[in-house]
Motif scaffolding. Structure first.
Motif, PDB file in Angstrom:
ATOM      1  N   ALA A 206       0.818  -1.212   0.000  1.00  0.00           N
ATOM      2  CA  ALA A 206       0.000   0.000   0.000  1.00  0.00           C
ATOM      3  C   ALA A 206       0.856   1.268   0.000  1.00  0.00           C
ATOM      4  CB  ALA A 206      -0.916   0.005   1.222  1.00  0.00           C
ATOM      5  N   SER A 207       2.137   1.123   0.367  1.00  0.00           N
ATOM      6  CA  SER A 207       3.040   2.282   0.459  1.00  0.00           C
ATOM      7  C   SER A 207       4.006   2.376  -0.718  1.00  0.00           C
ATOM      8  CB  SER A 207       3.859   2.194   1.759  1.00  0.00           C
ATOM      9  OG  SER A 207       3.053   1.989   2.877  1.00  0.00           O
ATOM     10  N   LEU A 208       3.898   1.469  -1.678  1.00  0.00           N
ATOM     11  CA  LEU A 208       4.901   1.408  -2.744  1.00  0.00           C
ATOM     12  C   LEU A 208       5.041   2.728  -3.494  1.00  0.00           C
ATOM     13  CD1 LEU A 208       4.502  -2.129  -4.378  1.00  0.00           C
ATOM     14  CD2 LEU A 208       6.377  -1.278  -2.966  1.00  0.00           C
ATOM     15  N   GLY A 209       3.925   3.390  -3.770  1.00  0.00           N
ATOM     16  CA  GLY A 209       3.993   4.634  -4.535  1.00  0.00           C
ATOM     17  C   GLY A 209       4.940   5.632  -3.905  1.00  0.00           C
ATOM     18  N   GLU A 210       4.919   5.735  -2.575  1.00  0.00           N
ATOM     19  CA  GLU A 210       5.774   6.687  -1.873  1.00  0.00           C
ATOM     20  C   GLU A 210       7.178   6.124  -1.656  1.00  0.00           C
ATOM     21  OE1 GLU A 210       5.198   9.842   1.813  1.00  0.00           O
ATOM     22  OE2 GLU A 210       3.601   8.433   1.239  1.00  0.00           O
ATOM     23  N   LEU A 211       7.255   4.865  -1.275  1.00  0.00           N
ATOM     24  CA  LEU A 211       8.561   4.274  -0.959  1.00  0.00           C
ATOM     25  C   LEU A 211       9.471   4.184  -2.180  1.00  0.00           C
ATOM     26  CD1 LEU A 211       7.493   1.356   1.443  1.00  0.00           C
ATOM     27  CD2 LEU A 211       8.619   3.498   2.065  1.00  0.00           C
ATOM     28  N   LEU A 212       8.893   3.870  -3.327  1.00  0.00           N
ATOM     29  CA  LEU A 212       9.713   3.678  -4.528  1.00  0.00           C
ATOM     30  C   LEU A 212      10.276   4.989  -5.078  1.00  0.00           C
ATOM     31  CD1 LEU A 212       7.719   0.868  -6.398  1.00  0.00           C
ATOM     32  CD2 LEU A 212       9.902   0.661  -5.191  1.00  0.00           C
ATOM     33  N   LEU A 213       9.826   6.106  -4.531  1.00  0.00           N
ATOM     34  CA  LEU A 213      10.410   7.384  -4.950  1.00  0.00           C
ATOM     35  C   LEU A 213      11.867   7.494  -4.508  1.00  0.00           C
ATOM     36  CD1 LEU A 213       7.470   9.841  -4.117  1.00  0.00           C
ATOM     37  CD2 LEU A 213       8.192   9.042  -6.385  1.00  0.00           C
ATOM     38  N   ARG A 214      12.208   6.822  -3.400  1.00  0.00           N
ATOM     39  CA  ARG A 214      13.574   6.948  -2.884  1.00  0.00           C
ATOM     40  C   ARG A 214      14.239   5.616  -2.562  1.00  0.00           C
ATOM     41  NH1 ARG A 214       9.920   9.002   0.410  1.00  0.00           N
ATOM     42  NH2 ARG A 214       9.462   8.021   2.402  1.00  0.00           N
ATOM     43  N   LEU A 215      13.546   4.484  -2.790  1.00  0.00           N
ATOM     44  CA  LEU A 215      14.106   3.173  -2.481  1.00  0.00           C
ATOM     45  C   LEU A 215      13.794   2.174  -3.585  1.00  0.00           C
ATOM     46  CD1 LEU A 215      12.936   2.846   1.243  1.00  0.00           C
ATOM     47  CD2 LEU A 215      15.333   2.922   0.524  1.00  0.00           C
ATOM     48  N   HIS A 219      11.295  -7.891  -1.792  1.00  0.00           N
ATOM     49  CA  HIS A 219      10.259  -8.279  -0.833  1.00  0.00           C
ATOM     50  C   HIS A 219      10.127  -9.806  -0.805  1.00  0.00           C
ATOM     51  CE1 HIS A 219       5.797  -7.559   0.540  1.00  0.00           C
ATOM     52  NE2 HIS A 219       6.471  -8.333   1.362  1.00  0.00           N
ATOM     53  N   ILE A 220      10.549 -10.414   0.299  1.00  0.00           N
ATOM     54  CA  ILE A 220      10.365 -11.862   0.498  1.00  0.00           C
ATOM     55  C   ILE A 220       9.066 -12.009   1.270  1.00  0.00           C
ATOM     56  CG2 ILE A 220      11.377 -13.987   1.395  1.00  0.00           C
ATOM     57  CD1 ILE A 220      14.118 -12.559   1.253  1.00  0.00           C
ATOM     58  N   CYS A 221       7.998 -12.388   0.561  1.00  0.00           N
ATOM     59  CA  CYS A 221       6.650 -12.222   1.107  1.00  0.00           C
ATOM     60  C   CYS A 221       6.025 -13.494   1.654  1.00  0.00           C
ATOM     61  CB  CYS A 221       5.737 -11.627   0.031  1.00  0.00           C
ATOM     62  SG  CYS A 221       5.657 -12.574  -1.487  1.00  0.00           S
ATOM     63  N   GLY A 222       6.654 -14.660   1.476  1.00  0.00           N
ATOM     64  CA  GLY A 222       6.100 -15.901   2.001  1.00  0.00           C
ATOM     65  C   GLY A 222       5.332 -16.677   0.948  1.00  0.00           C
ATOM     66  N   LYS A 223       5.300 -17.976   1.133  1.00  0.00           N
ATOM     67  CA  LYS A 223       4.668 -18.857   0.144  1.00  0.00           C
ATOM     68  C   LYS A 223       3.183 -18.536  -0.007  1.00  0.00           C
ATOM     69  CE  LYS A 223       4.653 -23.663  -1.334  1.00  0.00           C
ATOM     70  NZ  LYS A 223       5.102 -25.037  -1.033  1.00  0.00           N
ATOM     71  N   GLY A 224       2.766 -18.384  -1.268  1.00  0.00           N
ATOM     72  CA  GLY A 224       1.367 -18.093  -1.559  1.00  0.00           C
ATOM     73  C   GLY A 224       0.997 -16.635  -1.450  1.00  0.00           C
ATOM     74  N   HIS A 225       1.985 -15.747  -1.198  1.00  0.00           N
ATOM     75  CA  HIS A 225       1.678 -14.334  -0.980  1.00  0.00           C
ATOM     76  C   HIS A 225       2.194 -13.416  -2.085  1.00  0.00           C
ATOM     77  CE1 HIS A 225       0.032 -15.288   2.868  1.00  0.00           C
ATOM     78  NE2 HIS A 225       1.186 -15.718   3.366  1.00  0.00           N
ATOM     79  N   LEU A 226       2.574 -13.965  -3.216  1.00  0.00           N
ATOM     80  CA  LEU A 226       2.954 -13.110  -4.347  1.00  0.00           C
ATOM     81  C   LEU A 226       1.740 -12.333  -4.845  1.00  0.00           C
ATOM     82  CD1 LEU A 226       5.222 -15.507  -6.467  1.00  0.00           C
ATOM     83  CD2 LEU A 226       5.976 -13.609  -5.019  1.00  0.00           C
ATOM     84  N   ASP A 227       1.978 -11.131  -5.317  1.00  0.00           N
ATOM     85  CA  ASP A 227       0.918 -10.312  -5.920  1.00  0.00           C
ATOM     86  C   ASP A 227       1.201 -10.213  -7.421  1.00  0.00           C
ATOM     87  OD1 ASP A 227      -0.805  -8.380  -6.866  1.00  0.00           O
ATOM     88  OD2 ASP A 227      -0.589  -7.081  -5.108  1.00  0.00           O
ATOM     89  N   PRO A 228       0.474 -10.972  -8.245  1.00  0.00           N
ATOM     90  CA  PRO A 228       0.742 -10.982  -9.692  1.00  0.00           C
ATOM     91  C   PRO A 228       0.636  -9.598 -10.328  1.00  0.00           C
ATOM     92  CG  PRO A 228      -0.753 -12.770  -9.078  1.00  0.00           C
ATOM     93  CD  PRO A 228      -0.618 -11.883  -7.875  1.00  0.00           C
ATOM     94  N   SER A 229      -0.182  -8.719  -9.769  1.00  0.00           N
ATOM     95  CA  SER A 229      -0.365  -7.395 -10.366  1.00  0.00           C
ATOM     96  C   SER A 229       0.894  -6.536 -10.242  1.00  0.00           C
ATOM     97  CB  SER A 229      -1.540  -6.671  -9.700  1.00  0.00           C
ATOM     98  OG  SER A 229      -1.229  -6.295  -8.371  1.00  0.00           O
ATOM     99  N   LEU A 230       1.835  -6.938  -9.364  1.00  0.00           N
ATOM    100  CA  LEU A 230       3.050  -6.140  -9.158  1.00  0.00           C
ATOM    101  C   LEU A 230       4.264  -6.726  -9.878  1.00  0.00           C
ATOM    102  CD1 LEU A 230       2.616  -5.364  -5.353  1.00  0.00           C
ATOM    103  CD2 LEU A 230       2.239  -3.810  -7.271  1.00  0.00           C
ATOM    104  N   GLU A 231       4.076  -7.844 -10.569  1.00  0.00           N
ATOM    105  CA  GLU A 231       5.185  -8.434 -11.318  1.00  0.00           C
ATOM    106  C   GLU A 231       5.668  -7.459 -12.392  1.00  0.00           C
ATOM    107  OE1 GLU A 231       6.989 -11.211 -10.985  1.00  0.00           O
ATOM    108  OE2 GLU A 231       5.917 -11.611  -9.126  1.00  0.00           O
ATOM    109  N   GLY A 232       6.966  -7.250 -12.449  1.00  0.00           N
ATOM    110  CA  GLY A 232       7.538  -6.365 -13.446  1.00  0.00           C
ATOM    111  C   GLY A 232       7.522  -4.900 -13.061  1.00  0.00           C
ATOM    112  N   LYS A 233       7.028  -4.582 -11.865  1.00  0.00           N
ATOM    113  CA  LYS A 233       6.999  -3.180 -11.426  1.00  0.00           C
ATOM    114  C   LYS A 233       8.417  -2.692 -11.203  1.00  0.00           C
ATOM    115  CE  LYS A 233       4.653  -0.049  -8.224  1.00  0.00           C
ATOM    116  NZ  LYS A 233       3.922   0.640  -9.292  1.00  0.00           N
ATOM    117  N   HIS A 234       8.776  -1.572 -11.795  1.00  0.00           N
ATOM    118  CA  HIS A 234      10.143  -1.061 -11.738  1.00  0.00           C
ATOM    119  C   HIS A 234      10.543  -0.722 -10.304  1.00  0.00           C
ATOM    120  CE1 HIS A 234      13.799   0.715 -13.212  1.00  0.00           C
ATOM    121  NE2 HIS A 234      13.543   1.841 -12.562  1.00  0.00           N
ATOM    122  N   GLY A 235      11.674  -1.255  -9.876  1.00  0.00           N
ATOM    123  CA  GLY A 235      12.191  -0.974  -8.540  1.00  0.00           C
ATOM    124  C   GLY A 235      11.636  -1.856  -7.450  1.00  0.00           C
TER     125      GLY A 235
END
Length: 355
Positions: A206-215, A219-235
């Motif tokens: 939920a914070s990616l928009g702000e965090l990715l501005l400077r970082l 993200h090691i998110c745990g088995k079954g917790h991948l978010d397909p909509s974020l695959e390929g997101k820059h940074g």
């Protein structure tokens, strides 16, 4: 040839410190065997390392009411019998237990067979499995000095935590290549433990928009917790779980966001990674992670954000504060002595086996 049997499971934190010791003991010519459960995470981790693995019956030790509590004692009793038969066949000089519910039958069976037992407790206060096992142990290795007062009978020795040599040999360049990151922006490593942490995952995403501005964020998110909509997101690069790649990701990371399990935080300390810790709440645990986090905060190694206060706004603010204090934390970590745990525990193992 000396023989040692390791046990411990239920989470990666009950297994990975064993790997540090196993690698060193094999170099010294010891024969190593492992006893765990057939359904726990330890089975996959140990077999991945090509270590002989033996499974026994095990029941979960619960502090709360559950109908399974009525049948699990029978599973534990069968586990003791299973372990007794295995130990008679394996004939170890010593048994080393890292805790978790599967370890209790092994420790009891070892005592019945007159085999010396060493226990390692990672957290500041002993877990239920280790509390039950202490009476059967010759010595109890602890990670935090504060734990000594919780172990009766003069059995406790403050050794620190065994850390895998391989963690120190990671390549930041390989980590950057794996994630398609660059060196122009700092890297935040997010870990929620071997099973993942849904609340941390949600707050980070939920914070990616702000965090990715400077970082850049791995993200090691745990088995079954991948978010397909974020695959390929820059940074942003997400993994369910990593094994061989972890040293490279750690080498690449500038700061870390994590639960406060002792294995993870001592690995960060060894690698001098400033950390923001979000310990499991008392509603979801016995409170051990809260104590771990407070110890690291008081020593200047970490910042702490209580899970009850976790939301995108507080997460972003806490990460900004972590970045501002990162150099200060790295300086404090230089005297942490976190890299001596492996040698201290090895010395006790050799001493106990010889005795």
């Amino acid at each position: 040839m000396r023989t040692i049997v390791f046990t411990g499971g239920g989470s990666a934190g009950h297994v990975t410190p064993n790997l540090a010791l196993i690698a060193r003991l094999r170099e010294l010519g010891w024969r190593v065997e492992y006893i765990g459960s057939s359904t726990g995470i330890e089975k996959d981790i140990i077999r991945h390392e090509k270590i002989p693995f033996h499974s026994i019956s095990s029941g979960k030790l619960r502090r709360y009411f559950d109908l399974k509590n009525f049948k699990d004692p029978f599973k534990v009793a069968k586990g003791v019998l299973d372990a007794y038969v295995l130990l008679r066949k394996l004939k170890p000089d010593v048994v080393f237990s890292k805790g978790g519910f599967v370890s209790v039958p092994v420790v009891v069976a070892a005592k019945m067979r007159g085999i010396p037992v060493l226990i390692h407790e990672s957290d500041m206060t002993p877990g239920l499995a280790n509390k039950l096992s202490v009476p059967f142990a010759s010595k109890v290795c602890v990670t935090f000095p504060e734990t000594l007062k919780h172990i009766k009978g003069g059995k406790a020795v403050c050794t620190g935590l065994p850390i895998r040599d391989g963690l120190l040999q990671g390549s930041a360049a390989r980590g950057l290549q794996l994630c398609d990151f660059h060196r122009q922006k700092p890297v935040l490593l997010v870990m929620g433990g071997s099973l993942g942490a849904q609340k941390i995952n949600e707050a980070v995403r939920a914070s990616l928009g702000e965090l990715l501005l400077r970082l850049q964020i791995v993200h090691i998110c745990g088995k079954g917790h991948l978010d397909p909509s974020l695959e390929g997101k820059h940074g942003y690069k997400q993994f369910e779980y990593v094994k061989d790649e972890l040293p490279d990701l750690l080498a690449m990371a500038d700061i870390a966001l994590s639960r406060a399990g002792s294995t993870s935080i001592f690995e960060f300390l060894t690698l001098r990674k400033p950390m923001l810790l979000i310990p499991l709440s008392r509603q979801a645990s016995r409170g051990d992670q809260i104590l771990n986090a407070e110890s690291f905060r008081s020593q200047g190694y970490a910042a702490v954000l209580p899970e009850e206060e976790l939301e995108p706004r507080t997460l972003v603010a806490s990460i900004e504060q972590l970045q501002a204090r990162a150099d200060e934390m790295r300086k404090a970590m230089q005297g942490g002595g976190a890299d001596r745990g492996t040698e201290a525990v090895l010395g006790l193992i050799v001493q106990t086996a010889g005795a």
